[in-house]
Design a protein around this motif. Structure first.
Motif, short mmCIF file in Angstrom:
data_model
loop_
_atom_site.label_atom_id
_atom_site.label_comp_id
_atom_site.label_asym_id
_atom_site.label_seq_id
_atom_site.Cartn_x
_atom_site.Cartn_y
_atom_site.Cartn_z
N PRO A 33 -107.17 86.26 19.77
CA PRO A 33 -106.96 86.61 18.35
C PRO A 33 -106.78 85.37 17.49
O PRO A 33 -106.22 84.36 17.92
CB PRO A 33 -105.68 87.46 18.38
CG PRO A 33 -105.54 87.91 19.80
CD PRO A 33 -106.13 86.83 20.64
N SER A 35 -104.93 83.63 14.21
CA SER A 35 -103.53 83.73 13.78
C SER A 35 -103.35 84.94 12.87
O SER A 35 -104.18 85.23 12.01
CB SER A 35 -103.12 82.45 13.05
OG SER A 35 -103.80 82.34 11.82
N TRP A 36 -102.23 85.64 13.08
CA TRP A 36 -102.01 86.88 12.33
C TRP A 36 -101.72 86.60 10.86
O TRP A 36 -101.93 87.48 10.01
CB TRP A 36 -100.86 87.65 12.98
CG TRP A 36 -101.24 88.15 14.34
CD1 TRP A 36 -100.93 87.59 15.54
CD2 TRP A 36 -102.06 89.29 14.63
NE1 TRP A 36 -101.49 88.31 16.57
CE2 TRP A 36 -102.18 89.36 16.04
CE3 TRP A 36 -102.69 90.26 13.85
CZ2 TRP A 36 -102.91 90.36 16.68
CZ3 TRP A 36 -103.41 91.26 14.49
CH2 TRP A 36 -103.52 91.30 15.88
N PHE A 39 -105.04 86.59 9.46
CA PHE A 39 -105.56 87.96 9.57
C PHE A 39 -105.08 88.84 8.41
O PHE A 39 -105.82 89.71 7.93
CB PHE A 39 -105.11 88.56 10.91
CG PHE A 39 -105.60 89.95 11.17
CD1 PHE A 39 -106.92 90.18 11.53
CD2 PHE A 39 -104.74 91.03 11.07
CE1 PHE A 39 -107.37 91.47 11.79
CE2 PHE A 39 -105.18 92.31 11.32
CZ PHE A 39 -106.50 92.54 11.69
N ASN A 68 -108.45 90.15 17.23
CA ASN A 68 -107.34 90.84 16.57
C ASN A 68 -107.56 92.35 16.57
O ASN A 68 -106.61 93.12 16.77
CB ASN A 68 -107.21 90.35 15.13
CG ASN A 68 -106.95 88.86 15.04
OD1 ASN A 68 -107.86 88.06 15.26
ND2 ASN A 68 -105.73 88.46 14.74
#
Length: 207
Positions: A33, A35-36, A39, A68
């Motif tokens: 994923p 990085s949130w 995101f 993600n």
């Protein structure tokens, strides 16, 4: 633990099969994923977009954030399963059936004079598990969770404004897939390319 159940030789075979399956998933495009924080940035409903630009936005976000979306789907479906005792029961039954299959893999099963081999027993277990999931409603629970996960992911693809890195990554991915189709080769190693992209982003100067 595996060695206690299946024995050393079969345990090593199972681990090797799992490693091979993971390698195949990576070859098909599974990636870590992003990085949130990135995101969740720049989420807003698109304004004055046509079908072409919307398609480009969805494609760029899907290719760039597919790791993600995989996590979002797994967590969403996992929550539905966690709050459904019936679904947990079906999964436990399926797991115990798979363990029993592996333990009795080398044993012969004779039914009315016919030898039921391992492949036939595996198919039978799959059919019984599917029927049990349908009768108990566990399949419906998983399908609902999958639908919600797909809706959340699609909403993000539409509302997320792709960054320049995402657009560049998507363009390169599409080109690689087109080249693979023309050459009749296998799918490109997107994991390697993803590592190159992250290296470029980390080494690029900050304006």
């Amino acid at each position: 633990m595996l060695e206690d159940i299946f024995g050393p030789q079969r345990s090593e075979q199972i681990l090797e099969e799992l490693r091979e399956g993971l390698s195949q998933l990576r070859a098909l495009g599974l990636r870590s994923p992003i990085s949130w924080g990135e995101f969740l940035q720049d989420l807003e409903m698109p304004q004055n977009v046509n079908m072409h630009s919307l398609q480009q936005r969805v494609t760029a976000n899907f290719l760039y954030f597919r790791g993600n979306y995989t996590v979002v789907s797994a967590v969403t479906i996992g929550l539905f399963v966690l709050f459904s005792p019936v679904t947990i029961f079906v999964l436990v039954c399926a797991f115990l059936g798979m363990v029993a299959l592996q333990v009795t893999r080398s044993q012969a099963f004779i039914v009315q004079g016919h030898n039921v081999d391992f492949r036939s027993r595996t198919i039978l277990l799959g059919v019984l598990t599917l029927l049990l999931a349908i009768v108990t409603g566990a399949l419906g629970t998983v399908l609902i969770g999958s639908s919600i996960a797909s809706t959340l992911s699609m909403a993000h693809m539409v509302c997320k404004s792709p960054s320049p890195q995402a657009r560049l990554y998507a363009h390169a991915e599409e080109r690689k897939f087109q080249e693979a189709d023309l050459e009749g080769g296998s799918a490109p190693d997107v994991q390697h390319f993803g590592g190159e992209m992250r290296h470029r982003r980390s080494s690029s100067p900050v304006s």
